[in-house]
Scaffold this motif. Structure first.
Motif, PDB file in Angstrom:
ATOM      1  N   LYS A 141      13.251   0.001   5.695  1.00 24.00           N
ATOM      2  CA  LYS A 141      12.886  -1.250   5.028  1.00 24.00           C
ATOM      3  C   LYS A 141      11.646  -1.045   4.169  1.00 24.00           C
ATOM      4  CE  LYS A 141      14.826  -4.582   8.275  1.00 24.00           C
ATOM      5  NZ  LYS A 141      14.541  -5.702   9.183  1.00 24.00           N
ATOM      6  N   GLN A 142      10.677  -0.303   4.676  1.00 26.95           N
ATOM      7  CA  GLN A 142       9.453  -0.038   3.924  1.00 26.95           C
ATOM      8  C   GLN A 142       9.765   0.732   2.641  1.00 26.95           C
ATOM      9  OE1 GLN A 142       6.915  -1.539   4.972  1.00 26.95           O
ATOM     10  NE2 GLN A 142       5.161  -0.662   3.965  1.00 26.95           N
ATOM     11  N   ASP A 143      10.663   1.718   2.727  1.00 24.15           N
ATOM     12  CA  ASP A 143      11.065   2.479   1.537  1.00 24.15           C
ATOM     13  C   ASP A 143      11.695   1.553   0.497  1.00 24.15           C
ATOM     14  OD1 ASP A 143      10.312   4.907   2.777  1.00 24.15           O
ATOM     15  OD2 ASP A 143      12.333   5.197   3.604  1.00 24.15           O
ATOM     16  N   VAL A 144      12.547   0.642   0.962  1.00 26.42           N
ATOM     17  CA  VAL A 144      13.219  -0.288   0.048  1.00 26.42           C
ATOM     18  C   VAL A 144      12.197  -1.212  -0.613  1.00 26.42           C
ATOM     19  CG1 VAL A 144      14.884  -2.186  -0.096  1.00 26.42           C
ATOM     20  CG2 VAL A 144      15.440  -0.131   1.235  1.00 26.42           C
ATOM     21  N   LEU A 145      11.267  -1.736   0.164  1.00 27.02           N
ATOM     22  CA  LEU A 145      10.237  -2.610  -0.408  1.00 27.02           C
ATOM     23  C   LEU A 145       9.434  -1.880  -1.477  1.00 27.02           C
ATOM     24  CD1 LEU A 145       8.921  -4.423   2.793  1.00 27.02           C
ATOM     25  CD2 LEU A 145      10.287  -5.422   0.938  1.00 27.02           C
ATOM     26  N   HIS A 146       9.106  -0.624  -1.252  1.00 30.05           N
ATOM     27  CA  HIS A 146       8.315   0.150  -2.210  1.00 30.05           C
ATOM     28  C   HIS A 146       9.135   0.583  -3.423  1.00 30.05           C
ATOM     29  CE1 HIS A 146       4.727   1.342   0.548  1.00 30.05           C
ATOM     30  NE2 HIS A 146       5.179   0.135   0.813  1.00 30.05           N
ATOM     31  N   THR A 147      10.450   0.604  -3.288  1.00 26.30           N
ATOM     32  CA  THR A 147      11.308   1.050  -4.383  1.00 26.30           C
ATOM     33  C   THR A 147      11.780  -0.103  -5.258  1.00 26.30           C
ATOM     34  OG1 THR A 147      12.075   2.905  -3.026  1.00 26.30           O
ATOM     35  CG2 THR A 147      13.404   2.355  -4.961  1.00 26.30           C
ATOM     36  N   GLY A 167       0.838  -1.184   0.000  1.00 33.70           N
ATOM     37  CA  GLY A 167       0.000   0.000   0.000  1.00 33.70           C
ATOM     38  C   GLY A 167       0.878   1.241   0.000  1.00 33.70           C
ATOM     39  N   GLU A 168       0.418   2.280  -0.646  1.00 35.30           N
ATOM     40  CA  GLU A 168       1.200   3.523  -0.708  1.00 35.30           C
ATOM     41  C   GLU A 168       0.235   4.683  -0.922  1.00 35.30           C
ATOM     42  OE1 GLU A 168       4.170   4.557  -3.993  1.00 35.30           O
ATOM     43  OE2 GLU A 168       5.409   3.604  -2.464  1.00 35.30           O
ATOM     44  N   MET A 192       7.255  -3.822 -11.005  1.00 36.56           N
ATOM     45  CA  MET A 192       6.281  -3.182 -10.126  1.00 36.56           C
ATOM     46  C   MET A 192       5.192  -2.554 -10.979  1.00 36.56           C
ATOM     47  SD  MET A 192       6.931  -3.276  -6.823  1.00 36.56           S
ATOM     48  CE  MET A 192       8.183  -3.129  -5.579  1.00 36.56           C
ATOM     49  N   ALA A 193       3.958  -2.886 -10.640  1.00 40.72           N
ATOM     50  CA  ALA A 193       2.798  -2.274 -11.279  1.00 40.72           C
ATOM     51  C   ALA A 193       2.187  -1.317 -10.265  1.00 40.72           C
ATOM     52  CB  ALA A 193       1.790  -3.339 -11.692  1.00 40.72           C
TER      53      ALA A 193
END
Length: 169
Positions: free
Chosen positions: A98-104, A47-48, A67-68
Motif C-alpha cells: 500500500k505504501q508503494d502504491v501511495l508513493h507511486t 515521506g520518502e 506529485m511534486a
C-alpha cells in the motif's frame, strides 16, 4: 438586476476555486513554499527517504493526480501527473505494498472491500491514452500486498454502462 449580479458573483467564486488546476505547473528548483503558495495545500504528503512528495488529487471525479517531489534541499525535483499507464506499470502484484502504491500513484478516489476473496480495492479514475475514461482498480490482500490490478471503463462517464444491464434505451 440583482439576480444577474448574484449569478455573476457566484460564477466568479466557483471559477476561483478551480484556479489552482489551471495555473502553470511548478518548475524544478522552486521552493516548497512557492509551490504551496501557488497550488495550495497538498491533498496528502508522503515521506520518502531524504525527499518527500506533495500530492495534488483532482478526484473523486477528476482523472489526474499530480506529485511534486521535493528534494532534501526543500526544492522541487519533479512534478508529474501520475495516473497513467507508465506509473501503473511500476506497481508489481505480489510485491508492491500500500505504501508503494501511495508513493507511486497517490491516494485512491474510492475504496471498497470484496468479502469473498478478502481483497481491499483502491480505485483510480483516469484518462487511458488521453482518450478513454477508465478506472484502474488495485486489489490488496489482508497483509497490504497488491494481488492484482484491473482496468476497465469508468461507468460514471460511460452512459451505456451506468445501468446494470447496459443501455437504458
Amino acid at each position: 438586476m440583482k439576480n444577474y449580479l448574484a449569478a455573476a458573483l457566484l460564477a466568479m467564486a466557483a471559477l476561483g476555486g478551480c484556479a489552482s488546476i489551471y495555473t502553470a505547473p511548478p518548475q524544478p528548483g522552486e521552493s516548497e513554499a512557492q509551490i504551496v503558495a501557488r497550488l495550495g495545500e497538498p491533498t496528502h504528503r508522503y515521506g520518502e527517504g531524504n525527499t518527500h512528495l506533495l500530492e495534488y488529487m483532482t478526484g473523486p471525479w477528476g482523472q489526474a493526480t499530480f506529485m511534486a517531489r521535493i528534494g532534501a534541499d526543500g526544492r522541487l525535483v519533479s512534478y508529474e501527473q501520475v495516473l497513467d499507464t507508465a506509473h501503473f506499470s511500476r506497481i508489481e502484484p505480489g510485491k508492491s505494498t500500500k505504501q508503494d502504491v501511495l508513493h507511486t500513484i497517490g491516494a485512491p478516489s474510492a475504496t471498497s472491500y470484496l468479502r469473498l476473496p478478502q481483497l481491499e480495492v483502491w480505485s483510480y479514475p483516469y484518462r487511458e491514452s488521453n482518450a478513454w475514461d477508465s478506472v484502474m482498480h488495485v486489489h490488496f490482500d489482508n497483509a497490504g500486498i497488491v494481488r492484482m490490478m484491473q482496468n476497465g471503463p469508468d461507468p460514471r462517464r460511460t452512459p451505456d454502462m451506468a445501468w446494470p444491464l447496459g443501455s437504458r434505451r
